[in-house]
Motif scaffolding. Structure first.
Motif, short mmCIF file in Angstrom:
data_model
loop_
_atom_site.label_atom_id
_atom_site.label_comp_id
_atom_site.label_asym_id
_atom_site.label_seq_id
_atom_site.Cartn_x
_atom_site.Cartn_y
_atom_site.Cartn_z
N LEU A 1 -4.47 17.75 -26.21
CA LEU A 1 -3.91 18.76 -25.32
C LEU A 1 -3.70 20.09 -26.03
N LYS A 2 -4.35 20.21 -27.20
CA LYS A 2 -4.10 21.40 -28.03
C LYS A 2 -4.42 22.69 -27.30
N ASN A 3 -5.48 22.67 -26.49
CA ASN A 3 -5.90 23.88 -25.79
C ASN A 3 -5.37 23.97 -24.37
N ALA A 4 -4.53 23.02 -24.00
CA ALA A 4 -3.96 23.04 -22.66
C ALA A 4 -2.82 24.05 -22.59
N SER A 5 -2.49 24.45 -21.38
CA SER A 5 -1.36 25.36 -21.21
C SER A 5 -0.06 24.63 -21.54
N PRO A 6 0.99 25.36 -21.89
CA PRO A 6 2.28 24.70 -22.14
C PRO A 6 2.75 23.85 -20.97
N ALA A 7 2.46 24.32 -19.75
CA ALA A 7 2.88 23.56 -18.57
C ALA A 7 2.12 22.24 -18.48
N ALA A 8 0.82 22.27 -18.77
CA ALA A 8 0.02 21.04 -18.70
C ALA A 8 0.46 20.06 -19.78
N LEU A 9 0.77 20.57 -20.97
CA LEU A 9 1.24 19.70 -22.05
C LEU A 9 2.55 19.03 -21.67
N ALA A 10 3.50 19.82 -21.18
CA ALA A 10 4.80 19.26 -20.81
C ALA A 10 4.67 18.25 -19.69
N LYS A 11 3.80 18.54 -18.73
CA LYS A 11 3.60 17.62 -17.61
C LYS A 11 3.09 16.27 -18.09
N CYS A 12 2.14 16.31 -19.04
CA CYS A 12 1.59 15.06 -19.57
C CYS A 12 2.62 14.29 -20.39
N VAL A 13 3.32 15.02 -21.24
CA VAL A 13 4.28 14.37 -22.14
C VAL A 13 5.45 13.78 -21.37
N LEU A 14 5.88 14.47 -20.32
CA LEU A 14 7.06 14.03 -19.58
C LEU A 14 6.72 13.21 -18.34
N ALA A 15 5.45 12.81 -18.21
CA ALA A 15 5.00 12.16 -16.97
C ALA A 15 5.80 10.92 -16.60
N GLU A 16 6.20 10.12 -17.60
CA GLU A 16 6.83 8.84 -17.31
C GLU A 16 8.35 8.89 -17.28
N VAL A 17 8.93 10.01 -17.70
CA VAL A 17 10.39 10.07 -17.82
C VAL A 17 11.12 9.89 -16.49
N PRO A 18 10.73 10.58 -15.40
CA PRO A 18 11.45 10.37 -14.14
C PRO A 18 11.49 8.91 -13.72
N LYS A 19 10.36 8.22 -13.83
CA LYS A 19 10.33 6.80 -13.46
C LYS A 19 11.24 5.99 -14.38
N GLN A 20 11.25 6.31 -15.67
CA GLN A 20 12.09 5.56 -16.60
C GLN A 20 13.57 5.77 -16.32
N VAL A 21 13.95 6.98 -15.95
CA VAL A 21 15.34 7.24 -15.61
C VAL A 21 15.76 6.39 -14.41
N VAL A 22 14.94 6.41 -13.36
CA VAL A 22 15.28 5.69 -12.14
C VAL A 22 15.26 4.18 -12.38
N GLU A 23 14.29 3.70 -13.16
CA GLU A 23 14.23 2.26 -13.45
C GLU A 23 15.49 1.78 -14.15
N TYR A 24 16.00 2.57 -15.09
CA TYR A 24 17.21 2.17 -15.81
C TYR A 24 18.40 2.05 -14.87
N TYR A 25 18.66 3.10 -14.10
CA TYR A 25 19.84 3.07 -13.22
C TYR A 25 19.68 2.06 -12.08
N SER A 26 18.45 1.86 -11.63
CA SER A 26 18.22 0.85 -10.59
C SER A 26 18.49 -0.54 -11.13
N HIS A 27 18.03 -0.80 -12.36
CA HIS A 27 18.27 -2.11 -12.98
C HIS A 27 19.77 -2.36 -13.15
N ARG A 28 20.50 -1.31 -13.47
CA ARG A 28 21.95 -1.43 -13.62
C ARG A 28 22.68 -1.43 -12.28
N GLY A 29 21.95 -1.13 -11.20
CA GLY A 29 22.60 -1.06 -9.88
C GLY A 29 23.51 0.13 -9.74
N LEU A 30 23.17 1.24 -10.41
CA LEU A 30 24.02 2.43 -10.38
C LEU A 30 23.40 3.50 -9.50
#
Length: 497
Positions: free
Chosen positions: A450-479
């Protein structure tokens, strides 16, 4: 028939275009189809194709589209039409689990008992009926118990709990000429209230019989045997509920990066162009800081000899303040990094387990609060495969039970094949003792791709799984999100990203 789609683009807090500003459900129905079977009716199906030149957008831009069906060479297929109805289901926040049974249904068969099945419809704004679910057929039984089923709240009632619903009960006929037994109308709101009060049953009425027979009461009774409402929360629900994302960056200061004074070093500070460490740090950090109200980030280093004794450390504060390793914003992290480089001696080995364990201890303290208030992201920037792989796997498996995610960005041209093991995309990560990770919390990204990608494209790729991981954690805890407790009668929250 319905199909899900996504459309639109809206700016996220960090300025990135959101890939799905709204979710759209397409409902397809046909009228006056040609009968292609000689002895029975046709069994139609619809193939929905997406063209590459923006035709999909033309379909969902209109709420309702009806078109004639054509044969080959453009001739009309009689009076056949297809209707596509587009509905915004962005508000979908749950699904319902329902179970029906019936008692004393009318017998429609001469030599055996009825073979009943139930159809659940919702009433659309144009008063048309949209099939929500059709149960299986229960053979030769006037007191059927149908299998439980799940349906999204948007499909059931467009998330409008007072929208009219209609249930029809039929006696199955193999030729498709099913015999009508009876019907009743209700709403999801009424179903919930009746179920809570233990009175969830309705007379199954045949209007023709009711009109002709003064003594007619019903053609049986349909009973709602079970109702569970599973509310589903999204990543934004948690953020809007006040959940703070705490960002920690860990930078590799091992000797394999090269002497920072040399222009070939990955740590070389070029006054005209940021190095790869800075590119990754700024791109990802600027997105994360929009979800953190105080904009203060912990900044750590590993693999260097540090003053005053120049002993090797694998979890030192790059601002050299062990009592407060936080920096003011991403710019503060950049300045601390640049000031740190001339004061340390790059050394080794590449051990990251100590830093993972350090962040995990903070996350463990948050876990005990029982609220969806703090989530931790650890960004590790490294130029090679970790040396303490066994300890790292152990630390990640333990952290998978905590409110934290780990993003590893591989900097430079090293062979990162072994690092892919830590990313659970190809299977469940296990500790050296064989204990599986509770959930996938690691995202590994080789920066060179991703060296030649825009900063937005890099961040999108790197952070792609974080929203799902956040929700999975709190859902598993029932929060649920803060301020949205689970009401009586609801199951624990489910998840969506």
């Amino acid at each position: 028939m319905s199909a899900g789609s996504e459309r639109g683009a809206a700016a996220t807090p960090g300025g990135l275009p959101a890939p799905c500003a709204s979710k759209v459900e397409l409902r397809l129905s046909c009228r006056h189809l040609l009968d292609r079977d000689p002895l029975t009716k046709s069994d139609p199906s619809v193939a929905l194709l997406q063209q590459a030149q923006g035709q999909w957008v033309q379909i969902v831009a209109q709420k309702k589209v009806t078109r004639p069906l054509l044969l080959k060479f453009g001739r009309n297929a009689g009076k056949s039409t297809i209707t596509v109805i587009a509905e915004d289901i962005s508000g979908n926040n749950g699904y319902v689990e329902l179970s029906f049974r019936a008692r004393k249904l009318d017998d429609k068969d001469l030599f055996s008992k009825s073979d009943p099945f139930l159809e659940l419809y919702r009433v659309n704004d144009d008063q048309g009926l949209q099939l929500v679910y059709r149960t299986e057929v229960v053979k030769n039984n006037l007191n059927p118990v149908w299998e439980p089923f799940k349906v999204s709240l948007s499909s059931l009632c467009s998330c409008e709990e007072t929208r009219p619903l209609k249930c029809l009960v039929w006696d199955y006929d193999s030729r498709g000429k099913h015999d009508f037994i009876g019907e009743f109308s209700t709403t999801f709101e009424e179903m919930q209230k009746a179920f809570e009060e233990g009175q969830a049953q309705w007379d199954c009425v045949n209007p023709k019989y009711k009109q002709k027979r003064r003594s007619y009461k019903n053609s049986g009774v349909v009973i709602l045997a079970d109702l569970k409402f599973h509310r589903v929360y999204s990543f934004l629900d948690y953020i809007m509920g006040g959940c703070q994302i705490h960002f920690t960056v860990a930078i590799d200061f091992t000797a394999s990066n090269g002497d920072p004074r040399n222009s070939c070093s990955l740590h070389y500070i070029n006054p005209y162009q940021p190095n790869e460490y800075l590119k990754a740090l700024v791109s990802v950090g600027e997105i994360c800081q929009d979800y953190d109200s105080d904009k203060r980030f912990s900044a750590l280093g590993f693999g260097a000899r540090i003053p005053p004794k120049y002993e090797v450390s694998h979890d030192f504060a790059i601002n050299f303040n062990p009592e407060d390793d936080e920096c003011e914003g991403i710019q503060g992290v950049v300045e601390a990094y640049q000031n740190c480089l001339p004061r340390v001696q790059l050394y080794g080995p590449t051990n990251v387990a100590p830093i993972i364990s350090k962040v995990a201890r903070v996350a463990a303290a948050e876990e005990s609060t029982g609220e969806a208030s703090q989530y931790y992201i650890l960004l590790i920037l490294t130029d090679g495969v970790v040396t303490d792989m066994a300890d790292t796997r152990e630390a990640i498996v333990r952290a998978s039970r905590l409110p934290m995610s780990i993003i590893i960005v591989g900097v430079g041209n090293a062979d990162f094949t072994d690092m892919q093991v830590l990313d659970g995309d190809d299977g469940v990560l296990r500790s050296p003792r064989g204990e599986p990770a509770l959930r996938d919390i690691v995202q590994f990204v080789p920066f060179r791709e991703l060296k030649n990608a825009s900063p937005a494209a890099l961040a999108k790729c790197v952070l792609a799984e974080v929203p799902k991981q956040v929700v999975e954690y709190y859902s598993h805890r029932g929060l649920p999100p803060r301020g949205l407790g689970v009401p009586a009668g609801e199951a624990s929250p489910g998840c969506t990203s």
